[in-house]
Design a protein around this motif. Structure first.
Motif, PDB file in Angstrom:
ATOM      1  N   ARG A  15      -8.651   4.324   2.356  1.00  0.00           N
ATOM      2  CA  ARG A  15      -7.883   4.852   1.100  1.00  0.00           C
ATOM      3  C   ARG A  15      -9.128   5.671   0.490  1.00  0.00           C
ATOM      4  O   ARG A  15     -10.335   5.071   0.528  1.00  0.00           O
ATOM      5  CB  ARG A  15      -7.104   3.758   0.141  1.00  0.00           C
ATOM      6  CG  ARG A  15      -6.089   3.000   0.754  1.00  0.00           C
ATOM      7  CD  ARG A  15      -5.178   3.786   1.262  1.00  0.00           C
ATOM      8  NE  ARG A  15      -4.211   4.060   0.032  1.00  0.00           N
ATOM      9  CZ  ARG A  15      -3.093   4.646   0.339  1.00  0.00           C
ATOM     10  NH1 ARG A  15      -2.337   5.135   1.457  1.00  0.00           N
ATOM     11  NH2 ARG A  15      -2.300   5.103  -0.895  1.00  0.00           N
TER      12      ARG A  15
ATOM     13  N   THR B 284      -1.205   1.696  -6.683  1.00  0.00           N
ATOM     14  CA  THR B 284      -2.194   2.257  -6.248  1.00  0.00           C
ATOM     15  C   THR B 284      -3.256   1.331  -5.548  1.00  0.00           C
ATOM     16  O   THR B 284      -3.759   0.347  -6.444  1.00  0.00           O
ATOM     17  CB  THR B 284      -2.632   3.275  -6.973  1.00  0.00           C
ATOM     18  OG1 THR B 284      -1.694   4.085  -7.422  1.00  0.00           O
ATOM     19  CG2 THR B 284      -3.875   4.049  -6.515  1.00  0.00           C
TER      20      THR B 284
ATOM     21  N   GLY C 159      -6.441  -0.743   6.460  1.00  0.00           N
ATOM     22  CA  GLY C 159      -5.672   0.091   5.728  1.00  0.00           C
ATOM     23  C   GLY C 159      -6.185   0.478   4.276  1.00  0.00           C
ATOM     24  O   GLY C 159      -6.223   1.486   3.918  1.00  0.00           O
TER      25      GLY C 159
ATOM     26  N   ILE D 246       0.734  -1.364   0.086  1.00  0.00           N
ATOM     27  CA  ILE D 246       0.014   0.022  -0.025  1.00  0.00           C
ATOM     28  C   ILE D 246       0.930   1.356  -0.257  1.00  0.00           C
ATOM     29  O   ILE D 246       0.348   2.171  -0.388  1.00  0.00           O
ATOM     30  CB  ILE D 246      -0.924  -0.031   1.401  1.00  0.00           C
ATOM     31  CG1 ILE D 246      -2.244   0.712   0.796  1.00  0.00           C
ATOM     32  CG2 ILE D 246      -0.355   0.720   2.642  1.00  0.00           C
ATOM     33  CD1 ILE D 246      -3.358   0.481   1.761  1.00  0.00           C
ATOM     34  N   HIS D 247       2.124   1.291   0.574  1.00  0.00           N
ATOM     35  CA  HIS D 247       2.854   2.419   0.627  1.00  0.00           C
ATOM     36  C   HIS D 247       3.988   2.395  -0.579  1.00  0.00           C
ATOM     37  O   HIS D 247       5.017   3.383  -0.521  1.00  0.00           O
ATOM     38  CB  HIS D 247       3.681   2.433   1.791  1.00  0.00           C
ATOM     39  CG  HIS D 247       2.428   2.489   3.064  1.00  0.00           C
ATOM     40  ND1 HIS D 247       1.727   3.865   3.159  1.00  0.00           N
ATOM     41  CD2 HIS D 247       2.123   1.994   4.060  1.00  0.00           C
ATOM     42  CE1 HIS D 247       0.995   3.679   4.380  1.00  0.00           C
ATOM     43  NE2 HIS D 247       1.373   2.614   4.757  1.00  0.00           N
ATOM     44  N   GLU D 248       3.871   1.511  -1.519  1.00  0.00           N
ATOM     45  CA  GLU D 248       4.768   1.519  -2.507  1.00  0.00           C
ATOM     46  C   GLU D 248       4.542   2.709  -3.472  1.00  0.00           C
ATOM     47  O   GLU D 248       3.401   2.967  -3.844  1.00  0.00           O
ATOM     48  CB  GLU D 248       4.758   0.121  -3.395  1.00  0.00           C
ATOM     49  CG  GLU D 248       5.424  -1.009  -2.493  1.00  0.00           C
ATOM     50  CD  GLU D 248       5.477  -2.157  -3.447  1.00  0.00           C
ATOM     51  OE1 GLU D 248       5.390  -2.351  -4.742  1.00  0.00           O
ATOM     52  OE2 GLU D 248       5.536  -3.124  -2.823  1.00  0.00           O
ATOM     53  N   PRO D 249       5.464   3.674  -3.917  1.00  0.00           N
ATOM     54  CA  PRO D 249       5.148   4.715  -4.937  1.00  0.00           C
ATOM     55  C   PRO D 249       4.299   4.262  -5.963  1.00  0.00           C
ATOM     56  O   PRO D 249       3.849   5.183  -6.529  1.00  0.00           O
ATOM     57  CB  PRO D 249       6.411   5.440  -4.840  1.00  0.00           C
ATOM     58  CG  PRO D 249       7.535   4.204  -4.733  1.00  0.00           C
ATOM     59  CD  PRO D 249       6.831   3.217  -3.715  1.00  0.00           C
TER      60      PRO D 249
END
Length: 352
Positions: free
Chosen positions: A140, A89, A136, A83-86
């Motif tokens: 979003r 999405t 989490g 989820i936090h990988e740039p």
């Protein structure tokens, strides 16, 4: 792109239409409807995991029966791990279910998790991880849609996915082959090994990817320095504040020639920079680097054939794989481009 859901016939109809809309817009999709889900199994098939790991976008369709699927919760954990990988999405869609029910795990979600806790009495940590994953993803930005109407929501989703994919493709196109090269440059910088001021030059022909490589290195290591600056050719630069004097600083001087380099070097000499500072200079002229004290010179290598093919496919087809009908054109472009990233990207435009 990975799409998944767990729901009744009406939910299936919604996801059918959403999937069809994405497919008609030429997105590469993996659609998981859980029809083959075994009871009480948390082991996902390899092709499920591969789809999650390779997707740029994951679309999660929450319905009232969603949390009853053990497989889906396990898959959700895999999605949440990214989820936090740039360049990944996650879009949640709340189909005929209040988003707060999902976010707070109440009503049908509370009942489903209570049932899972009865089954996994010796492995409650797994259920706890499912809860965290759901929380989490459900927080979003996404969409809420009742039974009807669907079409406006589907249109909005396709527009947003299109927008996000354009952003992602723009970001990832230039990254092909750069990660391994960035590691090699970082090794030459001797971070944490040499406490002096190190200067590393990056050289190569026009279009080989010197600036892109320098940006990748800069993004990776800049948090390790008191201050950092990326200075493009022709940009006026002054170290200015005395607060920086003696601090460890990262400077990238991009696309520099002999006339740019001399005044810059005089400004940022070893007496001004603090211990552990690093300077990276990119230039097409290796003679420029030889004129000054360089600790290491990195000569950027052309892309391998596989890397060039991947770059071409990402630019032309928004995928890592070629479209079969274009194989002949692809091979011709790769031969002509000869591993030069700029040439690959420019010729890929003819396949769009």
């Amino acid at each position: 792109m990975e799409e998944s859901f767990k729901g009744d016939d009406r939910t299936c109809e919604f996801t059918d239409r959403l999937w069809a809309a994405l497919e008609s817009d030429d997105f590469n999709t993996f659609w998981d409807d859980k029809k083959l889900e075994p009871i009480h199994s948390i082991f996902l098939p390899p092709h499920f995991l591969k789809a999650i790991q390779q997707s740029n976008i994951s679309i999660v369709v929450f319905s009232k029966n969603y949390a009853s699927s053990i497989w889906f919760l396990q898959e959700l954990s895999e999605i949440a791990a990214r989820i936090h990988e740039p360049r990944h999405t996650v879009f949640p869609i709340f189909y005929d279910v209040d988003p707060s029910d999902v976010q707070n795990q109440i009503n049908s979600f509370e009942k489903a998790f209570a049932k899972h806790e009865q089954i996994f009495t010796t492995d409650l940590s797994t259920v706890h991880n499912w809860r965290l994953a759901m929380k989490g993803v459900a927080h979003r930005p996404g969409w809420y849609t009742p039974h009807n109407p669907w079409q406006q929501t589907i249109d909005d989703i396709v527009i947003e996915v299109n927008k996000k994919m354009r952003e992602l493709v723009h970001d990832v196109v230039d990254m092909v082959g750069m990660q391994s090269r960035a590691k090699e440059v970082i090794k030459l910088l001797e971070l944490g090994v040499n406490n002096g001021v190190q200067v590393v030059g990056i050289c190569g022909m026009v279009g080989i990817g010197k600036t892109t490589l320098a940006k990748v290195v800069y993004d990776r290591i800049s948090p390790m320095f008191y201050a950092s600056h990326f200075i493009n050719k022709g940009t006026e630069f002054c170290m200015g504040s005395r607060q920086l004097q003696g601090k460890n600083i990262l400077l990238v001087l991009d696309d520099i020639d002999i006339f740019d380099l001399e005044p810059l070097i005089q400004t940022i000499d070893d007496h001004w920079l603090g211990k552990g500072s690093r300077i990276i200079i990119t230039t097409r002229d290796e003679g420029v680097l030889n004129s000054f004290k360089m600790h290491h010179i990195y000569r950027v290598k052309p892309l391998t054939k596989d890397e060039a093919r991947q770059l071409l496919c990402r630019k032309a087809f928004r995928s890592d794989f070629p479209v079969r009908a274009y194989e002949e054109q692809i091979n011709g472009i790769l031969e002509y481009a000869n591993g030069l990233p700029l040439a690959v990207v420019e010729f890929a435009c003819f396949l769009l």
